[in-house]
Design a protein around this motif. Structure first.
Motif, short mmCIF file in Angstrom:
data_model
loop_
_atom_site.label_atom_id
_atom_site.label_comp_id
_atom_site.label_asym_id
_atom_site.label_seq_id
_atom_site.Cartn_x
_atom_site.Cartn_y
_atom_site.Cartn_z
N ILE A 53 39.63 15.73 19.77
CA ILE A 53 38.64 14.67 20.36
C ILE A 53 39.25 14.25 21.97
O ILE A 53 38.28 14.21 22.77
N ALA A 54 40.57 14.06 22.10
CA ALA A 54 40.94 13.73 23.63
C ALA A 54 40.72 14.99 24.49
O ALA A 54 40.39 14.62 25.65
N ARG A 55 40.75 16.20 24.10
CA ARG A 55 40.41 17.24 24.88
C ARG A 55 38.92 17.27 24.83
O ARG A 55 38.55 17.51 26.43
N ALA A 56 37.95 16.79 24.30
CA ALA A 56 36.62 16.91 24.52
C ALA A 56 36.37 15.76 25.51
O ALA A 56 35.47 16.00 26.25
N ALA A 57 37.11 14.59 25.29
CA ALA A 57 37.05 13.45 26.19
C ALA A 57 37.36 13.92 27.81
O ALA A 57 36.48 13.79 28.66
N GLU A 58 38.22 14.75 27.91
CA GLU A 58 38.66 15.24 29.04
C GLU A 58 37.33 16.31 29.64
O GLU A 58 37.30 16.23 30.93
N MET A 59 36.89 17.06 28.81
CA MET A 59 35.88 17.90 29.40
C MET A 59 34.69 17.22 29.65
O MET A 59 34.02 17.54 30.79
N ILE A 60 34.31 16.20 29.10
CA ILE A 60 33.04 15.36 29.45
C ILE A 60 33.37 14.77 30.73
O ILE A 60 32.39 14.76 31.41
N ALA A 74 33.61 9.25 27.60
CA ALA A 74 34.97 9.77 27.48
C ALA A 74 35.96 8.68 26.97
O ALA A 74 36.94 8.97 26.21
N GLU A 75 35.76 7.60 27.60
CA GLU A 75 36.46 6.58 27.05
C GLU A 75 36.29 6.24 25.78
O GLU A 75 37.33 5.78 24.97
N LEU A 76 35.04 6.18 25.16
CA LEU A 76 34.59 5.84 23.96
C LEU A 76 35.49 6.81 22.82
O LEU A 76 36.11 6.51 21.95
N LEU A 77 35.41 8.13 23.20
CA LEU A 77 36.32 9.16 22.47
C LEU A 77 37.70 8.81 22.13
O LEU A 77 38.22 8.95 21.33
N ARG A 78 38.30 8.37 23.58
CA ARG A 78 39.71 8.11 23.53
C ARG A 78 40.04 7.03 22.86
O ARG A 78 41.12 6.66 22.17
N THR A 79 39.13 5.99 22.47
CA THR A 79 39.19 4.66 22.06
C THR A 79 39.18 4.77 20.49
O THR A 79 40.00 4.24 19.76
N PHE A 80 38.18 5.61 20.02
CA PHE A 80 38.05 5.35 18.56
C PHE A 80 38.43 6.67 17.87
O PHE A 80 38.89 6.47 16.53
N ARG A 81 38.75 7.75 18.59
CA ARG A 81 39.48 8.91 18.25
C ARG A 81 39.51 9.83 16.93
O ARG A 81 39.95 10.39 16.74
N THR A 82 38.55 9.07 16.13
CA THR A 82 38.24 9.93 14.98
C THR A 82 36.61 9.89 14.66
O THR A 82 35.83 9.00 15.15
N CYS A 83 36.29 10.90 14.11
CA CYS A 83 34.84 11.30 13.93
C CYS A 83 34.04 10.22 13.15
O CYS A 83 32.94 9.74 13.42
#
Length: 261
Positions: A53-60, A74-83
């Motif tokens: 998920i962190a890698r997905a955030a980097e790509m976005i 991207a920050e939402l992905l880094r903050t919540f971290r799980t699907c």
């Protein structure tokens, strides 16, 4: 190493590549695409690891670092971290993004107080388009918006909606700003230290507005705001082919001090 279903990750990667290669759509649309891609990735492979998920955030975020909507997704992905956490958050975000253009238009309606001004705008903005579609402007003059030429797409869309529209070369900006009632444009980011980031040519429009005593209105959703300072927001550059001169690398975004709007 990416730990995800190859099919799910491939679909996500293709969506982010589409955002990276997009040359007309603005930050609102690209932010929506990013949120949809992340949501679909989580629905496709709910057991994604945090590092994936962190890698997905980097790509976005890397798809267009000048757009705050992408860095905010991207920050939402880094903050919540799980699907499990991200699915409801991204679903709520998409609902918010659905409502935002209408809310921006309604705020502008109240601001104008019944006035239907003629306006000059630049580039392609979904918020400006929504306001025009709701009949808030008597006429819209659109600059070509070189080097990308996004203004042409904006003018064609406005005209298809039956809106009184003129498409003019950027070099005539001074003439039309002098004649118009307002300068209006969207935003790709609003930084924490007081800058609006938008298509190159926006700063010139605000300067001309000051010269001719015109008001400048930026139509933007709250999701384009970031606490980050301008210095941490890269201004993306792209290579363009100009007539008889190839391979010119030029910036496509620029900052405008917020006290000009």
């Amino acid at each position: 190493m990416i730990k995800a279903s190859p099919k799910c990750w491939r679909a996500f990667s293709e969506s982010i590549l589409h955002i990276k290669e997009e040359r007309v759509a603005g930050a609102s649309t690209c932010g929506r695409w990013a949120a949809e891609a992340a949501l679909e990735l989580c629905r496709c492979d709910p057991g994604l690891r945090e590092d994936t998920i962190a890698r997905a955030a980097e790509m976005i975020e890397g798809a267009n670092p000048s757009m705050a909507t992408l860095s905010n997704v991207a920050e939402l992905l880094r903050t919540f971290r799980t699907c499990r956490s991200l699915v409801p958050v991204l679903t709520a975000l998409l609902h918010h993004l659905d409502r935002s253009p209408g809310l921006v238009a309604e705020n502008l309606r109240r601001f104008l107080g019944g006035e239907r001004p003629s306006v000059v705008t630049i580039s392609f903005s979904s918020t400006v388009l929504r306001a025009a579609a709701e009949g808030l402007f008597s006429r819209v003059v659109v600059l070509e918006s070189r080097p990308g030429g996004e203004g042409v797409d904006m003018a064609l869309k406005l005209r298809s909606l039956g809106i009184d529209t003129a498409l003019v070369p950027d070099a005539l900006a001074h003439t039309y700003v002098e004649q118009c009632d307002y300068v209006v444009f969207g935003a790709d980011a609003v930084t924490g230290d007081g800058f609006v980031v938008n298509k190159v040519g926006s700063a010139l429009l605000t300067h001309l507005a000051q010269v001719f005593g015109k008001r400048v209105v930026v139509l933007t959703e709250a999701f384009k705001a970031t606490i980050r300072p301008l210095s941490s927001l890269p201004m993306v550059r792209r290579t363009f082919e100009l007539p008889r001169w190839s391979g010119v690398e030029l910036p496509i975004f620029e900052p405008v001090p917020i006290d000009r709007v």
